[in-house]
Design an enzyme around this catalytic site. Structure first.
Site, PDB file in Angstrom:
ATOM      1  N   GLY A   1     -24.184  -7.237  -0.955  1.00  0.00           N
ATOM      2  CA  GLY A   1     -24.485  -6.652  -2.251  1.00  0.00           C
ATOM      3  C   GLY A   1     -23.210  -6.666  -3.058  1.00  0.00           C
TER       4      GLY A   1
ATOM      5  N   ARG B   1     -25.375 -13.416 -10.125  1.00  0.00           N
ATOM      6  CA  ARG B   1     -26.346 -14.130 -10.969  1.00  0.00           C
ATOM      7  C   ARG B   1     -25.650 -14.747 -12.179  1.00  0.00           C
ATOM      8  NH1 ARG B   1     -30.278  -9.006 -11.080  1.00  0.00           N
ATOM      9  NH2 ARG B   1     -28.189  -8.139 -11.401  1.00  0.00           N
TER      10      ARG B   1
ATOM     11  N   GLU C   1     -30.939 -10.210   0.031  1.00  0.00           N
ATOM     12  CA  GLU C   1     -32.404 -10.193  -0.070  1.00  0.00           C
ATOM     13  C   GLU C   1     -32.935 -11.099  -1.177  1.00  0.00           C
ATOM     14  OE1 GLU C   1     -33.570  -6.095  -0.653  1.00  0.00           O
ATOM     15  OE2 GLU C   1     -32.261  -5.451   0.979  1.00  0.00           O
TER      16      GLU C   1
ATOM     17  N   ASN D   1     -28.715  10.927  -1.631  1.00  0.00           N
ATOM     18  CA  ASN D   1     -27.437  10.210  -1.693  1.00  0.00           C
ATOM     19  C   ASN D   1     -26.702  10.725  -2.930  1.00  0.00           C
ATOM     20  OD1 ASN D   1     -25.305   8.443  -1.798  1.00  0.00           O
ATOM     21  ND2 ASN D   1     -26.528   6.575  -1.739  1.00  0.00           N
TER      22      ASN D   1
ATOM     23  N   ASP E   1     -22.475   6.830   7.297  1.00  0.00           N
ATOM     24  CA  ASP E   1     -22.343   5.371   7.180  1.00  0.00           C
ATOM     25  C   ASP E   1     -21.541   4.777   8.328  1.00  0.00           C
ATOM     26  OD1 ASP E   1     -23.675   5.371   4.791  1.00  0.00           O
ATOM     27  OD2 ASP E   1     -22.160   4.243   3.700  1.00  0.00           O
TER      28      ASP E   1
ATOM     29  N   GLU F   1     -32.230   2.270   3.792  1.00  0.00           N
ATOM     30  CA  GLU F   1     -31.369   3.326   4.325  1.00  0.00           C
ATOM     31  C   GLU F   1     -32.052   4.688   4.219  1.00  0.00           C
ATOM     32  OE1 GLU F   1     -26.940   2.132   3.239  1.00  0.00           O
ATOM     33  OE2 GLU F   1     -28.363   1.350   1.775  1.00  0.00           O
TER      34      GLU F   1
ATOM     35  N   GLY G   1     -28.776  -6.364  -1.954  1.00  0.00           N
ATOM     36  CA  GLY G   1     -29.140  -7.018  -3.214  1.00  0.00           C
ATOM     37  C   GLY G   1     -29.036  -8.527  -3.223  1.00  0.00           C
TER      38      GLY G   1
END
Length: 397
Positions: free
Chosen positions: A208, A283, A332, A8, A146, A382, A329
């Site tokens: 994410g 967060r 999950e 990537n 993608d 991925e 992110g």
């Protein structure tokens, strides 16, 4: 057994993962950051230990040479002849590519031509492809797009209500992104549910810093929240998601900014960062909300409400769903966000179990057994999808 590298490439970075296939064993992974700067960072995992080196990596070709040297130096491969294939993530395949493809000169030219649809990403992907071609010219290389997974969307989903000639002349339509992730988690969901993918209606929530929702019916994407670019859809970390397009000239008039400057604000200074004024990280925002910060609460409410719009819309489109999947992110790892998204969805047969929801970064069903709609947390992968496509298309022994 073949060794396959999944790549990537970003404008100043190169993320890599080496697999033993078809067992899908990860032999090593790592990241090259700050390419083009004097203090470039090369990180590689060897025998479970991270090795980090700060050095001058002027371009992607040097990064690739360094990566291959590290593989042999550390005994991860005895020689470069063991590398049977290379898979490259490419952000935009336009309408040209509805599947991954073996890279030829013609394919590479097509990817370069599509750069005007993804000016931030495709040129970097091309640089990565060329860097590997220089060093391993005879190794089969595959481009994994993608956008490819979403090429099954019907016209009713991908067309904008604009003059039709804009689509015909300029390719202006919804393309959708995160396709490799949505494909992986929906295929995995079918395995976990023990049902044929063709029989399922699934909602895939890739949450994410970038976020998108996909409606997947019978294994095919029928709609997704991102659009012509990854700026569209739900509220994201720094991206606005959908807004009234008339706001752009209005903001230009009020602020004196150019179109490019306003679009940059929509991409980099909006979303959760724009709403809170201090962070794009959920967060941080959740912690601030717990301290009583009003803007944190509002930002989280906006984030969840935009996701609800797509869940409601896509459930109607598919006449009900069999399962909702959370990945990436936030999807999950944030039990709080999952809970807020799922609260109040009992009307559509969603009953989540707060105890089961207390999972982080691992596969789990988080619904009550009696819930008609199953809810599954699936960490995305991925890279393994890229490796699988190299194995499928590269004629690799």
């Amino acid at each position: 057994m073949s060794k396959i590298i999944a790549i990537n490439a970003g404008s100043s970075s190169l993320k890599f993962q080496l697999f033993e296939m078809p067992s899908e064993t990860v032999l090593t992974k790592g990241l090259v950051e700050r390419i083009g700067l004097e203090d470039s960072i090369f990180t590689i995992t060897v025998d479970g230990e991270k090795q980090k080196e700060i050095t001058n990596i002027p371009d992607h070709a040097v990064a690739v040479n360094m990566l291959l040297k590290k593989l042999t130096e550390n005994g991860i491969v005895k020689s470069l002849d063991e590398i049977g294939g290379i898979g490259h993530r490419v952000v935009h395949g336009g309408e040209k590519f509805a599947d991954s493809v073996l890279i030829t000169d013609e394919v590479l030219a097509d990817i370069e031509e599509l750069s005007d649809l993804a000016p931030l990403h495709n040129p970097a992907n091309v640089v990565g492809i060329k860097a590997f071609q220089e060093v391993l010219p005879n190794v089969p290389a595959v481009a994994v797009f993608d956008t490819a997974f979403h090429q099954t969307m019907p016209e009713s989903a991908f067309l904008y209500s604009l003059p039709y000639e804009y689509y015909e002349k300029f390719g202006i339509r919804k393309y959708g992104f995160h396709g490799t992730s949505h494909k992986y988690v929906t295929e995995r969901a079918a395995e976990l549910l023990g049902r044929p993918l063709e029989s399922l209606s699934l909602l895939s929530c890739h949450l994410g810093n970038g976020a998108s929702i996909a409606a997947v019916e019978g294994g095919k994407s029928i709609d997704t929240s991102m659009g012509f670019t990854p700026l569209a859809g739900v509220t994201m970390g720094t991206r606005s998601g959908n807004i009234d397009p008339a706001l752009i000239p209005y903001i230009m008039e009020k602020t004196g900014q150019t179109v490019e400057e306003v679009v940059s604000v929509l991409n980099k200074k909006s979303g959760m960062l724009g709403l809170t004024g201090y962070s794009s990280d959920l967060r941080d925002i959740i912690a601030k909300e717990e301290e009583g910060d009003h803007r944190a609460k509002v930002a989280l409410d906006v984030f969840v409400s935009r996701i609800h719009k797509y869940i409601g819309s896509y459930t109607a489109r598919m006449k009900g769903v069999d399962a909702i999947i959370f990945t990436a992110g936030v999807g999950e790892n944030s039990a709080i966000i999952r809970e807020r998204v799922l609260e109040g969805l009992e009307y559509m047969g969603v009953y989540f179990d707060a105890k089961r929801n207390n999972v982080f970064g691992e596969e789990a069903f988080i619904n009550f057994p009696h819930s008609p709609v199953k809810i599954i947390v699936i960490p995305t992968d991925e890279e393994v999808m890229i490796a699988r496509d190299v194995l499928r298309l590269g004629n690799i022994d």
